[in-house]
Write an enzyme that holds these catalytic residues in place. Structure first.
Site, mmCIF file in Angstrom:
data_model
loop_
_atom_site.group_PDB
_atom_site.id
_atom_site.type_symbol
_atom_site.label_atom_id
_atom_site.label_comp_id
_atom_site.label_asym_id
_atom_site.label_seq_id
_atom_site.Cartn_x
_atom_site.Cartn_y
_atom_site.Cartn_z
ATOM 1 N N MET A 9 -59.063 -45.819 -35.079
ATOM 2 C CA MET A 9 -58.532 -47.499 -34.257
ATOM 3 C C MET A 9 -57.787 -48.485 -35.710
ATOM 4 S SD MET A 9 -61.442 -48.329 -31.486
ATOM 5 C CE MET A 9 -59.872 -49.616 -30.433
ATOM 6 N N SER A 10 -56.210 -48.012 -35.443
ATOM 7 C CA SER A 10 -55.655 -49.430 -36.301
ATOM 8 C C SER A 10 -55.476 -50.493 -36.617
ATOM 9 C CB SER A 10 -54.351 -48.445 -36.910
ATOM 10 O OG SER A 10 -53.243 -48.710 -35.674
ATOM 11 N N ASP A 14 -51.348 -48.827 -29.870
ATOM 12 C CA ASP A 14 -51.716 -47.358 -29.317
ATOM 13 C C ASP A 14 -52.670 -46.967 -29.961
ATOM 14 O OD1 ASP A 14 -48.637 -47.907 -29.455
ATOM 15 O OD2 ASP A 14 -48.294 -47.079 -31.587
ATOM 16 N N SER A 15 -53.568 -47.446 -30.432
ATOM 17 C CA SER A 15 -54.684 -46.419 -30.470
ATOM 18 C C SER A 15 -55.731 -47.452 -29.665
ATOM 19 C CB SER A 15 -55.481 -46.297 -31.964
ATOM 20 O OG SER A 15 -55.231 -47.566 -32.540
ATOM 21 N N MET A 34 -60.488 -46.784 -40.311
ATOM 22 C CA MET A 34 -60.888 -45.301 -42.152
ATOM 23 C C MET A 34 -60.518 -46.663 -42.307
ATOM 24 S SD MET A 34 -59.061 -42.049 -40.632
ATOM 25 C CE MET A 34 -58.425 -41.846 -39.814
ATOM 26 N N CYS A 103 -51.058 -37.879 -45.206
ATOM 27 C CA CYS A 103 -52.154 -38.977 -44.220
ATOM 28 C C CYS A 103 -52.577 -37.833 -43.306
ATOM 29 C CB CYS A 103 -51.924 -40.215 -44.368
ATOM 30 S SG CYS A 103 -53.599 -40.950 -43.600
ATOM 31 N N GLY A 127 -53.101 -42.199 -31.602
ATOM 32 C CA GLY A 127 -52.209 -43.315 -31.104
ATOM 33 C C GLY A 127 -51.148 -42.335 -31.188
ATOM 34 N N CYS A 199 -48.441 -48.354 -45.443
ATOM 35 C CA CYS A 199 -49.926 -49.258 -45.434
ATOM 36 C C CYS A 199 -49.773 -49.262 -46.961
ATOM 37 C CB CYS A 199 -50.858 -47.881 -44.350
ATOM 38 S SG CYS A 199 -51.604 -47.404 -45.531
#
Length: 356
Positions: A9-10, A14-15, A34, A103, A127, A199
């Protein structure tokens, strides 16, 4: 017994919706953000930034809202080693890497999956906009329902082992529907903008990022033409990429483009638009999805960057597992270090890293 799934989950929409959809489908869902930011970085807070401190807060809030446990897991060392160091090394070698693909290969579908399996969890989920299906005895990846948001370009490295243990529930939906679902279930992130920058470089200035981290590695050098005549000075090869026209810091009276980067001579080669057009490339580190190896030439559609529409091409296996790609039409700014990805209609065939 319910199957367990670890959802990356970011803090984005979406996630968040992926976690909700899987819970609705009857999985036992555990949310994880993460931790990849480095201790020595001032991690710039920016709306849409993935995996930042504010992203953790958003993800935790979503997990509470949909009623799933939530954890932050440390992937800093693996991320630095596999993504950041690789990113810097590639730029120092005059190539332009794609850190999101790296990644996915080493973190999201490798280290993260390893962690899930060590915990006795059946699947990982993200996601991503892509569709994973099983055909006969193989897993395949197809383009998502939302062509504009399709992310299969960044997923060509996935192995059969990884695909068997990965869920991507958003692939069946259009982005607008995902936002609608998020709004319906009361998620504050329903209108959060998508992250588009790298990111770990929120301002997208990769040259400045590398210069700040490794000031001794970045040296000024010469802009030259194709004959080697000096045209001016550049501030370091890490600031440039093939096809670049803006930000050269020098005026020529006509449009000039970066057509090559020579790390050995610390030179950036400039030329005309015509010099950027090519119909052929060689790719290495190839991975195929529907089959293990390519035995003979194959007609595909191929693309050399994420946002591009695929073009007709023929891929031919050559020595050392590499592939020659011949496009029907000239491609602009084929860039070493980027990925070339192959399709057959909506089926992802595979891809590799552009070598030359």
């Amino acid at each position: 017994m319910k199957k367990k799934v670890l959802v990356g989950m970011s803090g984005g929409v979406d996630s968040s919706v992926a976690a909700y959809l899987l819970k609705e489908q009857g999985y036992e869902v555990i949310g994880v953000t993460m931790q990849i930011w480095q201790d020595d970085e001032e991690f710039i807070e920016k709306e849409g930034g993935c995996c930042s401190l504010s992203a953790v807060a958003d993800a935790r809030r979503v997990a509470n809202k949909i009623g799933i446990p939530f954890y932050v897991m440390n992937f800093k060392d693996a991320f630095k080693r596999n993504v950041i160091d690789y990113f810097v090394d590639e730029y120092m070698e005059g190539r332009t890497p794609n850190p999101c693909i790296t990644c996915n290969k080493f973190i999201k579908f490798s280290s993260f999956l390893d962690k899930a399996m060590a915990m006795g969890i059946d699947y990982v989920a993200t996601g991503h906009y892509a569709i994973i299906e099983k055909h006969n005895d193989r897993y395949i990846i197809k383009k998502s329902e939302d062509d504009k948001k399709d992310q299969t370009y960044a997923l060509y490295n996935l192995t059969q082992f990884q695909l068997e243990r990965t869920l991507m529930p958003c692939g069946q939906y259009k982005k607008s529907k995902i936002r609608e679902i998020a709004k319906e279930i009361g998620l504050r992130v329903h209108n959060k903008k998508d992250s588009e920058e790298i990111c770990f470089i929120p301002d997208n200035d990769h040259g400045r990022y590398i210069k700040n981290r490794f000031p001794n590695k970045v040296r000024e050098g010469n802009f030259v033409d194709k004959q080697g005549n000096v045209l001016g000075r550049h501030k370091g090869i890490v600031y440039y990429t093939i096809g670049q026209r803006k930000g050269l810091g020098i005026a020529f009276g006509k449009p000039m483009y970066v057509v090559d980067i020579n790390p050995f001579r610390n030179e950036v080669v400039l030329g005309d638009l015509e010099d950027l057009l090519n119909t052929e490339l060689i790719a290495k580190d190839i991975n195929y999805i529907p089959f293990d190896t390519l035995k003979e030439p194959m007609e595909v559609e191929a693309k050399i960057r994420y946002s591009q529409t695929p073009s007709k091409a023929i891929i031919t296996p050559i020595e050392d597992g590499r592939v020659r790609v011949n496009f029907q039409e000239k491609q602009r700014a084929i860039t070493k270090g980027q990925s070339v990805v192959f399709y057959k209609d909506d089926l992802l065939i595979g891809g590799g890293i552009i070598e030359k």
